[in-house]
Design a protein around this motif. Sequence first.
Motif, PDB file in Angstrom:
ATOM      1  N   UNK A 185     -20.371 108.977 -66.153  1.00 20.80           N
ATOM      2  CA  UNK A 185     -20.185 109.695 -64.808  1.00 20.80           C
ATOM      3  C   UNK A 185     -19.508 111.330 -64.475  1.00 20.80           C
ATOM      4  N   UNK A 186     -18.472 111.369 -65.757  1.00 21.91           N
ATOM      5  CA  UNK A 186     -17.854 112.306 -65.836  1.00 21.91           C
ATOM      6  C   UNK A 186     -19.302 113.580 -66.764  1.00 21.91           C
ATOM      7  N   UNK A 187     -19.509 113.024 -68.172  1.00 21.91           N
ATOM      8  CA  UNK A 187     -20.036 113.496 -69.036  1.00 21.91           C
ATOM      9  C   UNK A 187     -21.699 114.177 -68.060  1.00 21.91           C
ATOM     10  N   UNK A 188     -21.850 113.341 -67.090  1.00 21.10           N
ATOM     11  CA  UNK A 188     -23.371 113.907 -66.214  1.00 21.10           C
ATOM     12  C   UNK A 188     -23.229 115.485 -65.185  1.00 21.10           C
ATOM     13  N   UNK A 197     -18.401 118.529 -56.568  1.00 19.14           N
ATOM     14  CA  UNK A 197     -18.234 117.312 -55.995  1.00 19.14           C
ATOM     15  C   UNK A 197     -17.093 117.022 -55.934  1.00 19.14           C
ATOM     16  N   UNK A 198     -16.324 117.111 -56.699  1.00 17.88           N
ATOM     17  CA  UNK A 198     -14.867 117.280 -56.873  1.00 17.88           C
ATOM     18  C   UNK A 198     -14.374 118.125 -55.932  1.00 17.88           C
ATOM     19  N   UNK A 199     -14.393 118.909 -55.402  1.00 20.17           N
ATOM     20  CA  UNK A 199     -14.027 120.061 -54.777  1.00 20.17           C
ATOM     21  C   UNK A 199     -14.325 119.167 -53.470  1.00 20.17           C
ATOM     22  N   UNK A 200     -14.156 118.085 -52.785  1.00 19.08           N
ATOM     23  CA  UNK A 200     -14.420 117.403 -51.517  1.00 19.08           C
ATOM     24  C   UNK A 200     -12.429 117.037 -51.864  1.00 19.08           C
ATOM     25  N   UNK A 201     -12.352 117.087 -53.200  1.00 20.62           N
ATOM     26  CA  UNK A 201     -10.438 116.022 -52.893  1.00 20.62           C
ATOM     27  C   UNK A 201      -9.879 117.813 -52.969  1.00 20.62           C
ATOM     28  N   UNK A 202      -9.829 117.936 -51.448  1.00 21.21           N
ATOM     29  CA  UNK A 202      -9.137 118.421 -51.075  1.00 21.21           C
ATOM     30  C   UNK A 202      -7.338 118.740 -51.677  1.00 21.21           C
ATOM     31  N   UNK A 345     -13.349 110.305 -60.387  1.00 16.63           N
ATOM     32  CA  UNK A 345     -13.486 111.448 -59.611  1.00 16.63           C
ATOM     33  C   UNK A 345     -11.524 111.461 -59.545  1.00 16.63           C
ATOM     34  N   UNK A 346     -10.597 110.827 -59.082  1.00 11.98           N
ATOM     35  CA  UNK A 346      -9.518 111.149 -59.091  1.00 11.98           C
ATOM     36  C   UNK A 346      -9.014 111.843 -60.723  1.00 11.98           C
ATOM     37  N   UNK A 347      -9.837 110.923 -61.488  1.00 12.79           N
ATOM     38  CA  UNK A 347      -8.787 111.231 -62.913  1.00 12.79           C
ATOM     39  C   UNK A 347      -9.202 113.133 -62.650  1.00 12.79           C
TER      40      UNK A 347
END
Length: 659
Positions: A185-188, A197-202, A345-347
């Motif tokens: 997932x992270x590599x993709x 996508x990570x930006x949705x974690x404010x 995502x959290x990592x």
Amino acid sequence: MGTEAGDDDHRRRTTRHLHGLGAAGDAAEVNLSARRPFVEAVWSDLAETFFPDDPFRGLGALPPAARAWGALKYFVPSLEWAPRYGLDKFKYDLLAGITIASLAIPQGISYARLANLPPVIGLYSSFVPPLLYAVFGSSNNMAVGTVAAASLLLASIIETEVTADEDPQLYLRLFYTAAFFTGLFQTALGVFRLGLIVDFLSRSTITGFMSGTATIIILQQLKGLLGMKHFTTKTDIISVLLSTFRYRHEWKWQSAVLGICFLLFLLSSKHLRKRKPKLFWVSAIAPFMVVVIGGVFAFLVKGDEHGIPIVGSLKKGLNPLSITQLTFESKHMKTAVKAGLLSGILALAEGIAVGRSLAMVKNEQIDGNKEMIAFGIMNIAGSFTSCYLTTGPFSKSAVNFHAGCKTPMSNVVMSVCIMLVLLFLAPLFKYTPLVALSAIIVVAMIGLIKVTEFCHLYKVDKFDFCICMVAFIGVVFFTMVIGLGASVGLSVIRALLYVARPTTCKLGSIAGSETFRDVKQYPHAKSIPGILVLQLGSPIYFVNAGYLRERILRWVEDEENVCKGVGHDLQYVVLDLGGVTSVDNSGIGMLGEVYKSLDRRGIRIALTNPRLEVTEKLMLSGYIRDVLGEEWVFLTIKDAITACRYALQMSRSKGENEV
């Protein structure tokens, strides 16, 4: 009919005349003829979305071999710094690497225990991943390792399928499989540059989630601090407290006393670091000292026989291969994928945030997409070599930063130290008291409860405070997944509200200048008699088109009432489109409806400063050419008002001549 047509033609000619001259001549006109081919427009939008940093700029003019080498250096950042690496940097990286290794040993064992994994898995996870990060990572300050929040999140998800007590082998295999899916997932995300996508974690979500997770982790350490053998597998505060008192007959006073001593020692070392920052290394090696002192004490007094449970045997040797232990059976696949994606995502959010914050202090930059690729590669390789999820933890990275690291080589030094421990010293850690690991976790988690940040959010932005509290309360009273999901959902709702209800404001003229500002923010800004100036913000889409139509008409109605009170009519509405980044078909239709509604009232519309994307669509749709008229599109608000005043003056002159 003829008279009306004549008036309109007269107004159109006079306005075109002034618009063509302008304050600065023809160069000041809005370019309405600019067009972009469809492919170019699509490519521009995609490039701005996925390649905002334009990482390969400047390579086009180079020879093919140089372009290939430049692209390779982008994906393998170590090729950039390794050729210039020397002893002057290595001496700093050596000290930093040894320092973070002293922290990685107790943290690795502690966080593995937190995830209900064999303690040696934590050491394995601090050996292979750091080597790969040193090759593919772009941060000079990041120190790779396991993290408490992801460890607990993985355990809470996988335990819904199987617990460590029921089937420890399957439980461990699911951790490896989850790490594999995390890596994919992270590599993709990195390769396809989907870091948005990570930006949705404010920041508010992360603050609340980490604080809630830290609270739960601290409470879960009551098991180790009290020397208990049985405990709940649930993470909510009610279940944890009920379990603590349900098994109160297992409480061991010896373990509690030793735990209090360790806590006081660790807290004192943190206090010393705050008082004297140069002594940061005392705080860094304090957890390792706790492990050593606790192990010696437990060995001398035979702690496992006197109420002080110990870790137990740790086998010596490097990471065994685990690629054959990955499980892709359909009945377990859903759990492994869910655990891998959520923890991934959290990592990513934690690792990238840590890397960026530390880089800013040194005036450096890191590439979030490179970091995702690096994290993905090290987690895929880790899943093949008996490791579970790793990222860039804040505590270890902060120690690495303060120790003076210069390059990712400090991770290599740490990895070598862990290798020596695995080869020669691992069995010595079998006497480590569990209470020592619990004390280390408690002290590490205390720093993640951001009470000051809560107060700051409440003071500055109540909605952000609510987002933060939803994450915190969801994690503490329900589950980590519910807390994270609810907070992200609320953040998305907030973003949608901004799109669905964009800010519009009435602009007034600032005396003595050509500036126009919001009349609410600047009460002394004066309205222009007979002319209403409105500023529209945000893209005009189907979501907000209806709202903007009603809002514009309401502004017009209010202004008409004001104008009637002073004895004149509202005749022009100027729409400032400088803040409108895009418009869709619904938005164009809305502008057409507003034009018709105002035209029935005898009010004309003028547009100012439309962007290229907006101008293209308004021209292609025929709105400017067939409805509004090209002469009613202006470069600035001042030009539009000048044209409106000129048209009014000419209209009055024509009326007087006819009389």
